[in-house]
Design a protein around this motif. Structure first.
Motif, mmCIF file in Angstrom:
data_model
loop_
_atom_site.group_PDB
_atom_site.id
_atom_site.type_symbol
_atom_site.label_atom_id
_atom_site.label_comp_id
_atom_site.label_asym_id
_atom_site.label_seq_id
_atom_site.Cartn_x
_atom_site.Cartn_y
_atom_site.Cartn_z
ATOM 1 N N THR A 7 -22.271 65.744 10.388
ATOM 2 C CA THR A 7 -21.407 66.542 11.255
ATOM 3 C C THR A 7 -20.518 65.697 12.149
ATOM 4 O O THR A 7 -19.583 66.221 12.747
ATOM 5 C CB THR A 7 -22.242 67.475 12.138
ATOM 6 O OG1 THR A 7 -23.111 66.684 12.947
ATOM 7 C CG2 THR A 7 -23.063 68.436 11.284
ATOM 8 N N ALA A 8 -20.809 64.406 12.255
ATOM 9 C CA ALA A 8 -20.023 63.545 13.139
ATOM 10 C C ALA A 8 -20.163 62.095 12.711
ATOM 11 O O ALA A 8 -21.084 61.735 11.990
ATOM 12 C CB ALA A 8 -20.477 63.709 14.588
ATOM 13 N N LEU A 38 -16.832 66.366 12.940
ATOM 14 C CA LEU A 38 -16.343 66.998 11.724
ATOM 15 C C LEU A 38 -16.429 68.513 11.801
ATOM 16 O O LEU A 38 -15.856 69.206 10.967
ATOM 17 C CB LEU A 38 -17.125 66.476 10.518
ATOM 18 C CG LEU A 38 -17.087 64.955 10.338
ATOM 19 C CD1 LEU A 38 -17.965 64.537 9.171
ATOM 20 C CD2 LEU A 38 -15.664 64.466 10.161
ATOM 21 N N LEU A 39 -17.109 69.026 12.820
ATOM 22 C CA LEU A 39 -17.217 70.476 12.985
ATOM 23 C C LEU A 39 -16.001 71.054 13.696
ATOM 24 O O LEU A 39 -15.438 72.044 13.262
ATOM 25 C CB LEU A 39 -18.494 70.837 13.757
ATOM 26 C CG LEU A 39 -19.805 70.466 13.080
ATOM 27 C CD1 LEU A 39 -20.977 70.770 13.987
ATOM 28 C CD2 LEU A 39 -19.939 71.202 11.760
ATOM 29 N N CYS A 40 -15.595 70.435 14.791
ATOM 30 C CA CYS A 40 -14.449 70.951 15.549
ATOM 31 C C CYS A 40 -13.182 70.137 15.319
ATOM 32 O O CYS A 40 -12.138 70.428 15.886
ATOM 33 C CB CYS A 40 -14.778 71.036 17.043
ATOM 34 S SG CYS A 40 -14.975 69.446 17.871
ATOM 35 N N ARG A 41 -13.297 69.089 14.504
ATOM 36 C CA ARG A 41 -12.147 68.262 14.126
ATOM 37 C C ARG A 41 -11.485 67.563 15.313
ATOM 38 O O ARG A 41 -10.275 67.447 15.374
ATOM 39 C CB ARG A 41 -11.093 69.103 13.389
ATOM 40 C CG ARG A 41 -11.607 69.849 12.190
ATOM 41 C CD ARG A 41 -11.595 68.943 10.978
ATOM 42 N NE ARG A 41 -11.805 69.704 9.768
ATOM 43 C CZ ARG A 41 -12.888 69.612 9.025
ATOM 44 N NH1 ARG A 41 -13.852 68.819 9.386
ATOM 45 N NH2 ARG A 41 -13.026 70.304 7.929
ATOM 46 N N ASN A 67 -19.681 70.188 24.874
ATOM 47 C CA ASN A 67 -18.296 70.627 25.056
ATOM 48 C C ASN A 67 -17.625 71.064 23.754
ATOM 49 O O ASN A 67 -16.486 71.511 23.778
ATOM 50 C CB ASN A 67 -17.472 69.486 25.668
ATOM 51 C CG ASN A 67 -18.022 69.055 27.005
ATOM 52 O OD1 ASN A 67 -18.413 69.874 27.815
ATOM 53 N ND2 ASN A 67 -18.066 67.755 27.233
ATOM 54 N N CYS A 68 -18.303 70.930 22.641
ATOM 55 C CA CYS A 68 -17.721 71.211 21.328
ATOM 56 C C CYS A 68 -17.484 72.710 21.147
ATOM 57 O O CYS A 68 -18.315 73.530 21.537
ATOM 58 C CB CYS A 68 -18.657 70.689 20.233
ATOM 59 S SG CYS A 68 -17.972 70.856 18.572
#
Length: 78
Positions: A7-8, A38-41, A67-68
């Motif tokens: 995810t990151a 990679l979830l919130c780009r 904060n994502c």
């Protein structure tokens, strides 16, 4: 077996320094780091310098999910 997904990504460049002086050398290229979710780009950083990189690496994996904008529940960061 449970499938894991990345995810990151945390990128750390340890930098380069000379070894010609008594104090351990001068930074030719200071350390730097950045974090990509990679979830919130989004990308956080880059930060530069040995102290800034150390502090960034120590806190980013807990600070960013708070904060994502994407859902981190059940996800595992690399």
């Amino acid at each position: 077996m449970t499938a894991l997904r990345i995810t990151a990504a945390l990128f750390v460049d340890l930098g380069r320094r000379t070894k010609t002086s008594a104090d351990g050398g001068t930074w030719v290229q200071p350390p730097r780091a950045r974090y990509e979710c990679l979830l919130c780009r989004t990308t956080e950083g880059p930060v530069k310098g040995p102290i800034a990189v150390q502090e960034f690496v120590a806190r980013i994996r807990t600070d960013h999910p708070a904060n994502c904008t994407a859902n981190h529940q059940g996800a595992h960061a690399a």
